[in-house]
Design a protein around this motif. Structure first.
Motif, short mmCIF file in Angstrom:
data_model
loop_
_atom_site.label_atom_id
_atom_site.label_comp_id
_atom_site.label_asym_id
_atom_site.label_seq_id
_atom_site.Cartn_x
_atom_site.Cartn_y
_atom_site.Cartn_z
N HIS A 73 0.70 -1.05 0.06
CA HIS A 73 -0.18 -0.06 0.00
C HIS A 73 0.87 1.26 -0.04
N GLN A 74 2.20 1.26 0.69
CA GLN A 74 2.96 2.26 0.83
C GLN A 74 3.45 2.62 -0.51
N GLU A 75 3.80 1.67 -1.09
CA GLU A 75 4.62 1.88 -2.35
C GLU A 75 3.58 2.27 -3.27
N ASN A 76 2.56 1.74 -3.58
CA ASN A 76 1.29 2.49 -4.41
C ASN A 76 1.06 3.56 -4.17
N GLN A 77 0.93 3.99 -3.01
CA GLN A 77 0.80 5.36 -2.66
C GLN A 77 1.95 6.44 -3.11
N THR A 103 15.24 10.26 3.13
CA THR A 103 15.16 10.51 4.52
C THR A 103 14.44 9.37 5.18
N ASN A 104 13.32 8.83 4.73
CA ASN A 104 12.68 7.78 5.34
C ASN A 104 12.74 6.25 5.05
N ASN A 105 13.67 6.20 3.99
CA ASN A 105 14.50 4.79 3.59
C ASN A 105 13.33 4.11 3.20
N TYR A 106 12.37 4.45 2.31
CA TYR A 106 11.28 3.86 1.82
C TYR A 106 11.77 2.47 1.32
N PRO A 107 11.05 1.33 1.21
CA PRO A 107 11.20 0.20 0.51
C PRO A 107 11.37 0.46 -1.22
N ASN A 108 12.08 -0.14 -1.85
CA ASN A 108 12.27 0.04 -3.14
C ASN A 108 12.80 1.36 -3.74
N GLN A 109 13.56 1.71 -2.79
CA GLN A 109 14.14 3.05 -2.87
C GLN A 109 14.82 3.32 -4.16
N GLU A 111 14.49 1.75 -7.06
CA GLU A 111 13.47 1.98 -8.02
C GLU A 111 12.84 3.34 -7.97
N GLN A 112 12.29 3.70 -6.89
CA GLN A 112 11.51 5.00 -6.69
C GLN A 112 12.50 6.13 -7.13
N LEU A 113 13.60 6.20 -6.75
CA LEU A 113 14.59 7.22 -7.06
C LEU A 113 15.09 7.54 -8.65
N ALA A 114 15.27 6.25 -9.19
CA ALA A 114 15.47 6.11 -10.78
C ALA A 114 14.47 6.53 -11.31
N LEU A 115 12.77 6.31 -11.12
CA LEU A 115 11.95 6.59 -11.61
C LEU A 115 11.86 8.17 -11.53
N ILE A 116 11.92 8.80 -10.33
CA ILE A 116 11.95 10.32 -10.32
C ILE A 116 12.72 11.13 -11.14
N ASN A 117 14.01 10.39 -11.17
CA ASN A 117 15.12 11.08 -11.84
C ASN A 117 14.94 11.20 -13.35
N ARG A 135 20.78 4.85 -15.77
CA ARG A 135 20.36 4.44 -16.99
C ARG A 135 20.30 2.96 -17.19
N ASN A 136 21.24 2.18 -16.77
CA ASN A 136 21.11 0.68 -16.85
C ASN A 136 20.25 0.08 -16.15
N TYR A 137 20.12 0.57 -14.77
CA TYR A 137 19.07 0.31 -13.94
C TYR A 137 17.47 0.28 -14.60
N LEU A 138 17.31 1.51 -15.09
CA LEU A 138 16.02 1.88 -15.72
C LEU A 138 15.95 0.68 -16.81
N LYS A 139 16.81 0.94 -17.80
CA LYS A 139 16.58 -0.11 -18.79
C LYS A 139 16.27 -1.63 -18.58
N GLU A 140 17.10 -2.09 -17.28
CA GLU A 140 16.48 -3.54 -16.98
C GLU A 140 15.30 -3.52 -16.47
N LYS A 141 14.90 -2.56 -15.58
CA LYS A 141 13.75 -2.46 -14.91
C LYS A 141 12.47 -2.35 -15.93
N PHE A 142 12.57 -1.71 -17.01
CA PHE A 142 11.72 -1.53 -17.82
C PHE A 142 11.45 -2.75 -18.66
#
Length: 163
Positions: A73-77, A103-109, A111-117, A135-142
């Protein structure tokens, strides 16, 4: 929350040593590794431990599921906040969300930071600003994403080298 963490939590609530907790089901040294996340219990041993310590199986798995649902739920929000900020073309809000994640050390940090960037780079029309690791992380993830969207495909397209 992982099974090993929940087992330890129940053990500590009952004020039992590891030896008293496991009885003759598994060795104390093996169970120590289980609590540390270095080994895993078989399903039978887990059920035996729960029974031995008078923990209803349904209660244990309900608590385990609640923790997983809460994280999901936290990840979806968070994804909703990121997507909304992107569609509102708000770099400031994306930067604020980015600071909150760190700051809050969210799960899948990562992934979330790469998406924001990537969203910020997309908004700036400047994918060269992303470092090679991102770039490599995003390519692999997508490439492994089950649900591709137009935005993800746009980001991915911009990550590819020019032909």
């Amino acid at each position: 929350m992982e099974i090993n963490e929940l087992l330890k939590k129940y053990r500590l609530i009952q004020h039992k040593s590891q030896q008293n907790w496991v009885g003759n089901i598994v060795s104390r040294s093996f169970y120590t590794k289980v609590e540390q996340g270095k080994s895993h219990l078989s399903a039978n041993d887990l059920l035996d431990l729960l029974h031995y310590n008078h923990i209803p199986t349904v209660d244990f798995f309900t608590k385990l599921n609640e923790a997983e649902c809460s994280q999901h739920h936290q990840e979806n929000q968070l994804k909703t906040l990121i997507t909304n900020a992107y569609y509102q073309n708000s770099k400031a809000e994306l930067e604020q969300i980015k600071d909150t994640i760190v700051t809050n050390n969210y799960p899948n940090q990562e992934e979330q930071l790469a998406l924001i960037n990537a969203y910020i780079a997309l908004m700036n029309h400047d994918f060269d600003s992303l470092n090679e690791k991102s770039r490599n992380y995003l390519k692999e993830k997508f490439l492994n994403t089950k649900f591709l969207s137009k935005d993800y495909l746009t980001i991915y397209r911009n990550l590819l080298p020019p032909i």
